[in-house]
Design an enzyme around this catalytic site. Structure first.
Site, PDB file in Angstrom:
ATOM      1  N   ASP A  67       0.813  -1.212   0.000  1.00  0.00           N
ATOM      2  CA  ASP A  67       0.000   0.000   0.000  1.00  0.00           C
ATOM      3  C   ASP A  67       0.851   1.269   0.000  1.00  0.00           C
ATOM      4  O   ASP A  67       2.078   1.215   0.172  1.00  0.00           O
ATOM      5  CB  ASP A  67      -0.957  -0.001   1.206  1.00  0.00           C
ATOM      6  CG  ASP A  67      -0.302  -0.551   2.476  1.00  0.00           C
ATOM      7  OD1 ASP A  67       0.938  -0.479   2.573  1.00  0.00           O
ATOM      8  OD2 ASP A  67      -1.025  -1.050   3.347  1.00  0.00           O
ATOM      9  N   ASP A 137      -7.780  -2.767  14.152  1.00  0.00           N
ATOM     10  CA  ASP A 137      -9.139  -3.103  13.707  1.00  0.00           C
ATOM     11  C   ASP A 137      -9.150  -4.344  12.811  1.00  0.00           C
ATOM     12  O   ASP A 137     -10.150  -4.660  12.188  1.00  0.00           O
ATOM     13  CB  ASP A 137      -9.778  -1.910  12.985  1.00  0.00           C
ATOM     14  CG  ASP A 137      -9.018  -1.508  11.719  1.00  0.00           C
ATOM     15  OD1 ASP A 137      -8.093  -2.245  11.289  1.00  0.00           O
ATOM     16  OD2 ASP A 137      -9.346  -0.448  11.149  1.00  0.00           O
ATOM     17  N   HIS A 139      -7.255  -4.884  10.120  1.00  0.00           N
ATOM     18  CA  HIS A 139      -6.966  -4.711   8.693  1.00  0.00           C
ATOM     19  C   HIS A 139      -5.659  -5.391   8.290  1.00  0.00           C
ATOM     20  O   HIS A 139      -4.727  -5.494   9.085  1.00  0.00           O
ATOM     21  CB  HIS A 139      -6.971  -3.234   8.264  1.00  0.00           C
ATOM     22  CG  HIS A 139      -5.880  -2.384   8.844  1.00  0.00           C
ATOM     23  ND1 HIS A 139      -6.101  -1.149   9.405  1.00  0.00           N
ATOM     24  CD2 HIS A 139      -4.531  -2.569   8.935  1.00  0.00           C
ATOM     25  CE1 HIS A 139      -4.963  -0.625   9.805  1.00  0.00           C
ATOM     26  NE2 HIS A 139      -3.990  -1.469   9.525  1.00  0.00           N
ATOM     27  N   GLU A 144      -9.789  -1.851   5.426  1.00  0.00           N
ATOM     28  CA  GLU A 144     -10.479  -1.545   6.668  1.00  0.00           C
ATOM     29  C   GLU A 144     -11.763  -2.374   6.775  1.00  0.00           C
ATOM     30  O   GLU A 144     -12.214  -2.951   5.781  1.00  0.00           O
ATOM     31  CB  GLU A 144     -10.807  -0.040   6.689  1.00  0.00           C
ATOM     32  CG  GLU A 144      -9.574   0.868   6.683  1.00  0.00           C
ATOM     33  CD  GLU A 144      -8.833   0.905   8.027  1.00  0.00           C
ATOM     34  OE1 GLU A 144      -8.735  -0.140   8.706  1.00  0.00           O
ATOM     35  OE2 GLU A 144      -8.333   1.992   8.386  1.00  0.00           O
TER      36      GLU A 144
HETATM   37  C1  F6R Z   1       1.216  -1.070   6.070  1.00  0.00           C
HETATM   38  C2  F6R Z   1       0.069  -1.962   6.228  1.00  0.00           C
HETATM   39  C3  F6R Z   1      -0.717  -1.999   7.495  1.00  0.00           C
HETATM   40  C4  F6R Z   1       0.167  -2.243   8.716  1.00  0.00           C
HETATM   41  C5  F6R Z   1      -0.688  -2.250   9.973  1.00  0.00           C
HETATM   42  C6  F6R Z   1       0.136  -2.467  11.221  1.00  0.00           C
HETATM   43  O1  F6R Z   1       1.867  -1.310   4.853  1.00  0.00           O
HETATM   44  O2  F6R Z   1      -0.245  -2.659   5.308  1.00  0.00           O
HETATM   45  O3  F6R Z   1      -1.681  -3.009   7.403  1.00  0.00           O
HETATM   46  O4  F6R Z   1       0.818  -3.462   8.572  1.00  0.00           O
HETATM   47  O5  F6R Z   1      -1.395  -1.057  10.077  1.00  0.00           O
HETATM   48  O6  F6R Z   1       0.981  -1.380  11.406  1.00  0.00           O
HETATM   49  P1  F6R Z   1       2.060  -1.374  12.577  1.00  0.00           P
HETATM   50  O7  F6R Z   1       3.031  -2.423  12.268  1.00  0.00           O
HETATM   51  O8  F6R Z   1       2.644   0.010  12.528  1.00  0.00           O
HETATM   52  O9  F6R Z   1       1.306  -1.630  13.841  1.00  0.00           O
END
Ligand code: F6R
Length: 264
Positions: A67, A137, A139, A144
Site C-alpha cells: 500500500d 481493527d 486490517h 479496513e
Molecule cells: C502497512 C500496512 C498496514 C500495517 C498495519 C500495522 O503497509 O499494510 O496493514 O501493517 O497497520 O501497522 P504497525 O506495524 O505500525 O502496527
C-alpha cells in the site's frame, strides 16, 4: 494456518527475516510482497544485517508493497516509498526497477494507477511470498472493516483509529493522510504464501479474531483463514487472547517432525 508464538519482538523479527531469507535463497528471483509499519522495522534491520554479514542477495528479487498513502507529495519522509528506501532498499543490492509501490501522489482519478498495479503483479507472475502486518481493527494492507473479501487494489478511506495510530510518525502539526491505495484482500489471497506478523498487546484482540474468529469482512485479516499457506508469527503479547496456544505449540512441533518443508 500455522501459528508460531515467539518470546518477544526480537525473536519475531529474526524468525520473519529467516523465513524471507530462506525463500530468497530457494528462489533468487522471488516475487516478494512487503508491508510497512512499525512491526516490519525489526525485520528490515535483520534483513539488512543478513545482506551485510551473510551476503543475502537481493539482485534478482522483485518487490511489491501492499500500500501507499494517498496525497503525500513525492519524497515526503513518511510516504511508504521513503520509509522503504530508508529502512531497507537503500541498504541492500536492489535497484529501482525491481521495486513496486503504488503511486499515491495527488491526481484526479486513481483507477488507472490501481489497475496498473494489478497488471504489474500479474506480469511478474504473481507474488510468491506476501508479508502482512495487522491493524488494531484487523486490517491487512489498508483493507479496513467492510472491505470486500474479493477486493482488488483500490483507494481506501482509512478508519479514524488507523489515522490516529499513524499519527506518531507525522510532525505534530501535520494531519496524517485519510486515504491510501491498497492491494485488495482478493489480491493478497492470490499470493502463494503469506506471512502475518503481529507484535504487542495492542494487537492481541485483532490477532485472536483473525486466527480464531469467524471469517468476516469486519476483520479483514480473518480472510487469511481461507488461504492454504499462511504462517502467523506473533509474539507472546500479541498472542495473549488466543484460546488454543498450547495446541499451536504442539502443532508446530509435529509439523517440524512430519512435514519440515512446510516450515520453509
Ligand atoms: C502497512 C500496512 C498496514 C500495517 C498495519 C500495522 O503497509 O499494510 O496493514 O501493517 O497497520 O501497522 P504497525 O506495524 O505500525 O502496527
Amino acid at each position: 494456518m500455522l501459528v508460531f508464538i515467539t518470546v518477544d519482538y526480537a525473536e519475531l523479527s529474526r524468525e520473519a527475516a529467516r523465513i524471507i531469507a530462506n525463500a530468497m535463497r530457494k528462489k533468487p528471483d522471488l516475487r516478494l510482497g512487503l508491508a510497512t509499519g512499525d512491526t516490519q522495522l525489526g525485520v528490515y534491520r535483520e534483513l539488512v544485517r543478513m545482506h551485510r554479514e551473510d551476503h543475502l542477495d537481493f539482485s534478482r528479487v522483485v518487490t511489491f508493497n501492499l500500500d501507499e498513502y494517498i496525497g503525500l507529495p513525492a519524497g515526503h519522509p513518511q510516504s511508504f516509498r521513503s520509509v522503504m528506501q530508508r529502512n531497507l532498499f537503500d541498504h541492500v543490492n536492489i535497484t529501482a526497477s525491481q521495486i513496486h509501490i503504488p503511486d499515491g501522489s495527488p491526481r484526479d482519478n486513481f483507477d488507472e494507477v490501481c489497475r496498473g498495479y494489478e497488471e504489474e503483479i500479474r506480469h511478474a507472475g504473481g507474488i510468491d511470498l506476501q508479508v502482512v502486518g495487522i491493524g488494531k481493527d484487523g486490517h491487512i494492507g489498508f483493507n479496513e472493516p467492510s472491505s470486500s473479501l474479493a477486493s482488488r487494489t483500490r483507494p481506501k478511506t482509512l478508519m479514524q483509529q488507523t489515522i490516529n495510530d499513524n499519527r506518531h510518525n507525522f510532525p505534530s502539526k501535520e494531519e496524517p493522510p485519510a486515504a491510501a491505495i491498497t492491494m485488495g484482500i482478493g489480491t493478497i489471497l492470490e499470493a502463494r504464501q503469506i506471512l502475518l506478523l503481529a507484535s504487542g498487546a495492542a494487537k492481541a484482540k485483532a490477532v485472536a479474531l483473525a486466527v480464531e474468529g469467524p471469517i468476516t469482512a469486519s476483520v479483514s485479516a480473518s480472510a487469511l483463514q481461507m488461504h492454504r499457506d499462511v504462517t502467523a508469527l506473533v509474539d507472546r503479547d500479541a498472542a495473549a487472547d488466543l484460546q488454543h496456544k498450547d495446541y499451536y505449540r504442539k502443532s508446530l512441533e509435529m509439523t517440524r517432525k512430519l512435514t519440515p518443508n512446510r516450515l520453509w
